[in-house]
Design an enzyme around this catalytic site. Structure first.
Site, PDB file in Angstrom:
ATOM      1  N   TYR A  28      21.344  43.925  23.035  1.00  0.00           N
ATOM      2  CA  TYR A  28      20.602  44.083  21.813  1.00  0.00           C
ATOM      3  C   TYR A  28      19.281  43.670  22.229  1.00  0.00           C
ATOM      4  O   TYR A  28      18.926  42.944  22.737  1.00  0.00           O
ATOM      5  CB  TYR A  28      21.254  42.928  20.850  1.00  0.00           C
ATOM      6  CG  TYR A  28      20.495  42.859  19.493  1.00  0.00           C
ATOM      7  CD1 TYR A  28      20.590  44.053  18.766  1.00  0.00           C
ATOM      8  CD2 TYR A  28      19.790  41.835  19.101  1.00  0.00           C
ATOM      9  CE1 TYR A  28      20.086  44.112  17.608  1.00  0.00           C
ATOM     10  CE2 TYR A  28      19.333  41.864  17.757  1.00  0.00           C
ATOM     11  CZ  TYR A  28      19.148  43.147  17.085  1.00  0.00           C
ATOM     12  OH  TYR A  28      18.833  42.865  15.744  1.00  0.00           O
ATOM     13  N   TYR A 182      29.859  39.470  11.891  1.00  0.00           N
ATOM     14  CA  TYR A 182      28.960  38.885  12.892  1.00  0.00           C
ATOM     15  C   TYR A 182      28.146  37.674  12.347  1.00  0.00           C
ATOM     16  O   TYR A 182      28.019  36.354  12.437  1.00  0.00           O
ATOM     17  CB  TYR A 182      28.352  39.301  13.635  1.00  0.00           C
ATOM     18  CG  TYR A 182      27.157  38.709  14.742  1.00  0.00           C
ATOM     19  CD1 TYR A 182      27.598  38.108  15.881  1.00  0.00           C
ATOM     20  CD2 TYR A 182      25.813  38.552  14.365  1.00  0.00           C
ATOM     21  CE1 TYR A 182      27.051  37.326  16.663  1.00  0.00           C
ATOM     22  CE2 TYR A 182      25.010  37.755  15.071  1.00  0.00           C
ATOM     23  CZ  TYR A 182      25.740  37.159  16.137  1.00  0.00           C
ATOM     24  OH  TYR A 182      24.706  36.287  17.083  1.00  0.00           O
ATOM     25  N   HIS A 183      27.232  38.098  10.990  1.00  0.00           N
ATOM     26  CA  HIS A 183      26.357  37.097  10.477  1.00  0.00           C
ATOM     27  C   HIS A 183      27.163  36.061   9.609  1.00  0.00           C
ATOM     28  O   HIS A 183      26.556  35.167   9.243  1.00  0.00           O
ATOM     29  CB  HIS A 183      25.395  38.014   9.664  1.00  0.00           C
ATOM     30  CG  HIS A 183      24.646  38.481  10.870  1.00  0.00           C
ATOM     31  ND1 HIS A 183      24.557  39.913  10.993  1.00  0.00           N
ATOM     32  CD2 HIS A 183      23.535  38.205  11.600  1.00  0.00           C
ATOM     33  CE1 HIS A 183      23.620  40.317  11.975  1.00  0.00           C
ATOM     34  NE2 HIS A 183      22.709  39.262  12.385  1.00  0.00           N
ATOM     35  N   LYS A 544      10.819  29.366   2.854  1.00  0.00           N
ATOM     36  CA  LYS A 544      10.966  30.402   4.056  1.00  0.00           C
ATOM     37  C   LYS A 544       9.868  31.512   4.052  1.00  0.00           C
ATOM     38  O   LYS A 544      10.030  32.842   3.359  1.00  0.00           O
ATOM     39  CB  LYS A 544      12.320  31.119   3.945  1.00  0.00           C
ATOM     40  CG  LYS A 544      13.239  30.223   4.553  1.00  0.00           C
ATOM     41  CD  LYS A 544      14.543  30.778   5.011  1.00  0.00           C
ATOM     42  CE  LYS A 544      14.483  31.943   5.956  1.00  0.00           C
ATOM     43  NZ  LYS A 544      14.394  31.232   7.379  1.00  0.00           N
ATOM     44  N   ASP A 548      11.950  36.462   7.513  1.00  0.00           N
ATOM     45  CA  ASP A 548      12.904  35.900   8.309  1.00  0.00           C
ATOM     46  C   ASP A 548      13.993  35.559   7.391  1.00  0.00           C
ATOM     47  O   ASP A 548      13.917  34.909   6.350  1.00  0.00           O
ATOM     48  CB  ASP A 548      12.764  34.745   9.015  1.00  0.00           C
ATOM     49  CG  ASP A 548      13.836  33.864   9.517  1.00  0.00           C
ATOM     50  OD1 ASP A 548      14.810  34.602   9.942  1.00  0.00           O
ATOM     51  OD2 ASP A 548      13.739  32.659   9.377  1.00  0.00           O
ATOM     52  N   HIS A 550      17.251  34.395   8.038  1.00  0.00           N
ATOM     53  CA  HIS A 550      18.357  33.776   8.429  1.00  0.00           C
ATOM     54  C   HIS A 550      18.321  32.257   7.786  1.00  0.00           C
ATOM     55  O   HIS A 550      17.309  31.504   8.065  1.00  0.00           O
ATOM     56  CB  HIS A 550      18.460  33.613   9.992  1.00  0.00           C
ATOM     57  CG  HIS A 550      18.534  34.757  10.787  1.00  0.00           C
ATOM     58  ND1 HIS A 550      17.643  35.651  11.088  1.00  0.00           N
ATOM     59  CD2 HIS A 550      19.807  35.149  11.372  1.00  0.00           C
ATOM     60  CE1 HIS A 550      18.457  36.695  11.798  1.00  0.00           C
ATOM     61  NE2 HIS A 550      19.578  36.170  11.891  1.00  0.00           N
TER      62      HIS A 550
END
Length: 671
Positions: A28, A182-183, A544, A548, A550
């Site tokens: 990646y 995945y996340h 935040k 981003d 996440h």
């Protein structure tokens, strides 16, 4: 589960053992500029990488050009900026697209990036019929975990449907959507939640395509056959391997029973994987090499559930952006397993195992129960709030186990004694993106806009808008727009105008309270004492800034602050520094916490601090959390930041105690 069989090497041919072809080796990658990323891709391919996996920067992922206000500090940080066809041509220069399998991690703007990719293929003479690869194109998990969503659920599903219908007809070897669990695991999902939420998402997508009536019933099997998945594998590698076998069996059942797919090839569970990054540690980071290897075994050992493509994180991703050498180390790990061991010479070594069969059956049963719950709610879209809350609760439970020592993490909460690492010392231990990259990219963007035909751009954008409004497949208009010189931000702006924007649930307010303990009770008592002196509850703003998405760390901090008795202001992701400071003023908060994991912490925090001073908030302490190298920590504290927390700081109650002390000190000083 298939019946027990004798496991033996593959049939010999001319005295040699026939080896199965290995999975695709991917890394990646993408950073700084299209030119620098192209150079990196060519080096990785020369080292034996067999497929591309393109990381795009956050402005590209969220439909902004590099010169947008929200793009400040984010350009080229977590991926490559692609603002127009010129960037994509540079990114792929010299790479034959009709011979390359390309994965693009892109979701809200997936239709646009696929359009740019096809436009490059058309311009370079690569047949659309030969293009192979994947766009991630999974928006539901973006609402739940990663945060690069843009549009509301229904328009987002419509865009996914458009790419599927278009690709099935025009790019038949391409995977037009890649359901990504995945996340979900990165956000704290258990194996059962990963199974259920990913499968519920795939069902939502296929139901949307089927309901559209745009695919003839006799061709629907082709659509199901092109659905791929992108999964995660953690440290409990037996459980993770069983999860993959459960995925395989459940998907086969769903394709057969729900969608009537008769061809076994179209029911095959096809997946790629990047193993767990959540479990990578900042302390004793060299231990991450073992973690990555063990996690990779979970998705390669079982032949019947083996990944079709594997990309591994680098050992030092908890410290910062990996260098090319770090990525090479992960690539070599794959190659050693594939070429030096005898793994690919045998059938499935777990067929007939009683223990494996029991675990797979248990995972399937629990996943089916969770799927039934989601189905009763009306499907994945209707269950977004429910799934988000469950993920936050699951992540909270995992952190609580690490804090208590119930879950051992070597080097973090046990066996912490260590020698200084020669691998992670020095200023060049991680890769640092040159701050000048952003200005240079903006300069190229301005030049691109100045040199194009404005009338063609306007006409192309009008067609994109018409397609969006009139429910015409978005792909043809988008490809034409790409060729006319339309930018990522312009495409995104038009669709925002038509579809509107979306704010996903945070899951914080509804999450279950963390388990009680003596330390939590002590912190709660101190919160009460300081709140009594203040005359009101300690008010904590968790923000935040930037792009981003996440949000797991911010959510866990917000939940713990709530549980120790603070009043918490948390409005989710993607806020400008101006919005955060305005909220700090309007809410009269006592402390501000900023969470940034994209590497853009220095410019964004500096902006916040300057704005807070202008608003007279010098007495409000600011703390920052994220993946922050030591040199950057010094810079942040020079701006006036009171405390910096990185992944090594896993004891949330300690952080809460620090916050209470900071509030007490600052309010006492102000008085």
């Amino acid at each position: 589960m298939s019946e027990s069989k004798t496991v033996s090497p593959a049939k010999a041919k001319d005295g040699k053992v026939e080896r199965e072809k290995p999975w695709l080796f991917r890394t990646y990658a993408g950073h700084s500029t299209a030119a620098k990323s192209n150079e990196l891709y060519k080096k990785n391919l020369a080292k034996g990488q067999t497929g591309l996996s393109i990381a795009f920067d956050l402005p590209t992922q969220t439909g902004y050009d590099s010169d947008h206000e929200l793009a400040r500090g984010e350009v080229g940080k977590v991926g490559v900026p692609v603002s127009h066809l010129g960037d994509m041509l540079t990114l792929l220069e010299g790479i034959p697209l009709d011979q390359m399998n390309t994965s693009m991690t892109i979701n809200a703007t997936a239709a646009w990036l696929l359009s740019l990719y096809i436009a490059v293929a058309d311009q370079t003479g690569a047949s659309r019929l030969k293009l192979t690869g994947t766009i991630q194109n999974d928006i539901i998990k973006e609402y739940l975990s990663r945060g690069t969503y843009v549009f509301p659920p229904q328009p987002s599903l419509r865009l996914i449907k458009d790419t599927i219908v278009f690709s099935t007809k025009n790019v038949p070897k391409w995977n037009p959507t890649n359901v990504c669990s995945y996340h979900l695991q990165e956000a704290g999902a258990s194996p059962v939640q990963e199974l259920a939420y990913a499968l519920a998402t795939a069902i939502a997508v296929l139901d949307t395509v089927k309901a559209s009536g745009e695919v003839p019933p006799e061709e629907f099997g082709n659509v199901v056959g092109r659905i791929s998945f992108f999964v995660n594998a953690g440290m409990r590698f037996i459980t993770e391997m069983c999860k993959m076998r459960a995925f395989n069996e459940l998907w086969d059942e769903i394709a057969r029973d729900r969608y009537g797919v008769e061809d076994p090839k179209h029911r095959r569970f096809r997946y790629g994987v990047q193993v767990n990054s959540l479990g990578l540690t900042e302390p004793q980071a060299e231990n991450n090499v073992y973690r990555i290897l063990l996690e990779m075994l979970a998705v390669t050992l079982s032949k019947n559930a083996r990944a079709r493509a594997v990309q591994l994180p680098a050992w030092n991703e908890a410290l910062g952006l990996p260098r090319p050498w770090d990525q090479q180390w992960s690539l070599r790990m794959q190659q050693i397993v594939a070429y030096e061991t005898d793994l690919l010479e045998y059938g499935d070594i777990f067929d007939g195992s009683v223990e494996i069969a029991k675990k797979v059956a248990a995972l399937k049963e629990e996943a089916k129960a969770e799927l039934a719950t989601i189905d009763k709610m009306g499907g994945a879209v209707a269950a977004i709030d429910y799934m988000k809350r469950r993920l936050v609760e699951s992540g909270t439970g995992r952190l609580s186990q690490i804090e208590s020592g119930e879950l051992t993490v070597v080097g973090v909460n046990r066996f912490k004694e260590t020698e200084p690492s020669p691998l992670s010392g020095g200023t060049d231990a991680i890769m640092v993106v040159d701050p000048a990259v952003e200005a240079e990219q903006i300069g190229r963007l301005k030049a691109w806009k100045a040199n194009r035909d404005a009338k063609k751009v306007a006409a192309a954008l009008a067609e994109v808008e018409r397609a969006a409004k009139e429910d015409i497949n978005i792909m043809d208009a988008s490809i034409a727009a790409a060729k006319a010189g339309v930018t990522t931000g312009e495409w995104g702006t038009i669709l925002r105008k038509v579809f509107g924007e979306y704010r996903a649930p945070t899951g914080v307010a509804q999450a279950a309270v963390v388990r009680e303990g003596a330390q939590l009770a002590t912190v709660r008592e101190s919160v009460n004492e300081v709140s009594d002196r203040l005359g009101r509850r300690i008010k904590f703003l968790v923000g935040k800034p930037g792009l981003d998405g996440h949000s797991n760390g911010a959510e866990q901090i917000a939940v713990r602050a709530r549980d120790v008795g603070m009043e918490v202001v948390y409005e989710g992701i993607r806020l400008t520094p101006a919005q955060i400071v305005r909220a700090a003023v309007d809410e009269a908060v006592h402390v501000v916490g900023l969470s940034i994991l994209s590497g853009s912490h220095v410019p964004l925090v500096k902006d916040v601090m300057e704005r807070m001073r202008k608003e007279g908030l010098d007495d409000v302490p600011v703390i920052v959390g994220g993946i922050i190298p030591p040199a950057d920590e010094k810079a942040l504290k020079a701006f006036g930041v009171a405390a910096v927390y990185t992944p090594k700081d896993f004891q949330l109650n300690d952080i809460m105690a620090d916050i209470v002390q900071l509030v007490d000190q600052h309010t006492s000083a102000a008085a």
